[in-house]
Design a protein around this motif. Structure first.
Motif, PDB file in Angstrom:
ATOM      1  N   ASN A   3       0.816  -1.208   0.000  1.00 17.16           N
ATOM      2  CA  ASN A   3       0.000   0.000   0.000  1.00 17.16           C
ATOM      3  C   ASN A   3       0.847   1.255   0.000  1.00 17.16           C
ATOM      4  O   ASN A   3       0.389   2.312  -0.397  1.00 17.16           O
ATOM      5  CB  ASN A   3      -0.923   0.010   1.224  1.00 17.16           C
ATOM      6  N   LYS A   4       2.058   1.148   0.468  1.00 13.59           N
ATOM      7  CA  LYS A   4       2.949   2.301   0.499  1.00 13.59           C
ATOM      8  C   LYS A   4       3.591   2.467  -0.879  1.00 13.59           C
ATOM      9  O   LYS A   4       4.491   1.734  -1.260  1.00 13.59           O
ATOM     10  CB  LYS A   4       4.026   2.124   1.566  1.00 13.59           C
ATOM     11  N   GLN A   5       3.104   3.407  -1.654  1.00 12.66           N
ATOM     12  CA  GLN A   5       3.609   3.653  -2.995  1.00 12.66           C
ATOM     13  C   GLN A   5       4.909   4.447  -2.948  1.00 12.66           C
ATOM     14  O   GLN A   5       5.040   5.366  -2.144  1.00 12.66           O
ATOM     15  CB  GLN A   5       2.572   4.435  -3.812  1.00 12.66           C
ATOM     16  N   PRO A   6       5.884   4.093  -3.813  1.00 15.60           N
ATOM     17  CA  PRO A   6       7.098   4.905  -3.872  1.00 15.60           C
ATOM     18  C   PRO A   6       6.751   6.344  -4.240  1.00 15.60           C
ATOM     19  O   PRO A   6       5.879   6.596  -5.054  1.00 15.60           O
ATOM     20  CB  PRO A   6       7.912   4.247  -4.978  1.00 15.60           C
ATOM     21  N   LYS A   7       7.442   7.262  -3.609  1.00 17.34           N
ATOM     22  CA  LYS A   7       7.157   8.670  -3.831  1.00 17.34           C
ATOM     23  C   LYS A   7       8.273   9.366  -4.608  1.00 17.34           C
ATOM     24  O   LYS A   7       8.140  10.496  -5.000  1.00 17.34           O
ATOM     25  CB  LYS A   7       6.960   9.352  -2.487  1.00 17.34           C
ATOM     26  N   HIS A   8       9.371   8.674  -4.810  1.00 12.69           N
ATOM     27  CA  HIS A   8      10.526   9.273  -5.468  1.00 12.69           C
ATOM     28  C   HIS A   8      11.089   8.311  -6.497  1.00 12.69           C
ATOM     29  O   HIS A   8      10.908   7.097  -6.390  1.00 12.69           O
ATOM     30  CB  HIS A   8      11.623   9.590  -4.444  1.00 12.69           C
ATOM     31  N   GLN A  79      11.881  -1.765  -7.091  1.00  8.30           N
ATOM     32  CA  GLN A  79      12.016  -1.024  -5.837  1.00  8.30           C
ATOM     33  C   GLN A  79      13.492  -0.735  -5.608  1.00  8.30           C
ATOM     34  O   GLN A  79      14.323  -1.624  -5.783  1.00  8.30           O
ATOM     35  CB  GLN A  79      11.466  -1.866  -4.685  1.00  8.30           C
ATOM     36  N   ASP A  85      10.995   4.222  -0.156  1.00 10.41           N
ATOM     37  CA  ASP A  85      10.017   5.047  -0.875  1.00 10.41           C
ATOM     38  C   ASP A  85      10.532   5.518  -2.233  1.00 10.41           C
ATOM     39  O   ASP A  85      10.106   6.530  -2.756  1.00 10.41           O
ATOM     40  CB  ASP A  85       9.583   6.239  -0.019  1.00 10.41           C
ATOM     41  N   HIS A  86      11.481   4.759  -2.844  1.00 13.17           N
ATOM     42  CA  HIS A  86      12.042   5.101  -4.144  1.00 13.17           C
ATOM     43  C   HIS A  86      11.840   3.972  -5.147  1.00 13.17           C
ATOM     44  O   HIS A  86      12.021   2.801  -4.805  1.00 13.17           O
ATOM     45  CB  HIS A  86      13.547   5.359  -4.043  1.00 13.17           C
ATOM     46  N   GLN A  87      11.479   4.355  -6.358  1.00 12.18           N
ATOM     47  CA  GLN A  87      11.462   3.423  -7.478  1.00 12.18           C
ATOM     48  C   GLN A  87      12.735   3.661  -8.278  1.00 12.18           C
ATOM     49  O   GLN A  87      13.091   4.801  -8.584  1.00 12.18           O
ATOM     50  CB  GLN A  87      10.243   3.655  -8.369  1.00 12.18           C
TER      51      GLN A  87
END
Length: 153
Positions: A3-8, A79, A85-87
């Protein structure tokens, strides 16, 4: 995916330097671990991807490069290994070194005396004998397979 989508996005740019049936690989000690990867590194804000590759190779090898051609860009979700939080997005280019070569290579992996952050050595590895397990990171493993397919005799 959680549920925690990467933001960066973490954008990395790498060079594939092929010579006499071999490709240059970098053995490094960074972040407290040994890693084998292709030469290159992180894109800086305001920088284009080719400028990034030129800068990284100059920093790592004190070397100018030419004949830069796109080879592969990550086409699947990855990931980032060190940031939750990074792709990760990795871009690979084939290129040639301008003569003369300003850096040395070794026949031995991790050819440095101590495991100190920042230590790095380079070696040529035969493309025909590349294995996924030779590389530390998932996208490099994928690119190693693509190189083998492209350069099959």
């Amino acid at each position: 995916m959680s549920n925690k989508q990467p933001k960066h996005f973490n954008i990395r740019v790498y060079g594939l330097f092929v010579q006499n049936g071999s490709v240059l690989v970098s053995d490094e000690y960074q972040l407290g671990m040994r890693m084998t990867k292709f030469p290159g590194g992180g894109l800086e804000f305001g920088e284009g991807t080719i400028d990034c590759l030129k800068r990284e190779i100059h920093e790592e090898c004190n070397q100018e490069i030419c004949d830069i051609r796109h080879f592969y860009t990550t086409d699947f979700f990855q990931q980032a290994l060190f940031f939750d939080d990074h792709q990760l997005l990795s871009i690979y280019y084939t290129a040639r070194f301008t003569e003369p070569l300003n850096f040395s290579t070794s026949r031995k992996a991790f050819d440095f005396s101590t495991n100190k952050n920042g230590n790095q050595s380079f070696r040529w590895q035969a493309i025909a004998s590349l294995r996924e397990d030779d590389f530390s990171f998932p996208i490099d493993k994928h690119v190693a397979n693509l190189l083998k397919q492209k350069f099959k005799q």
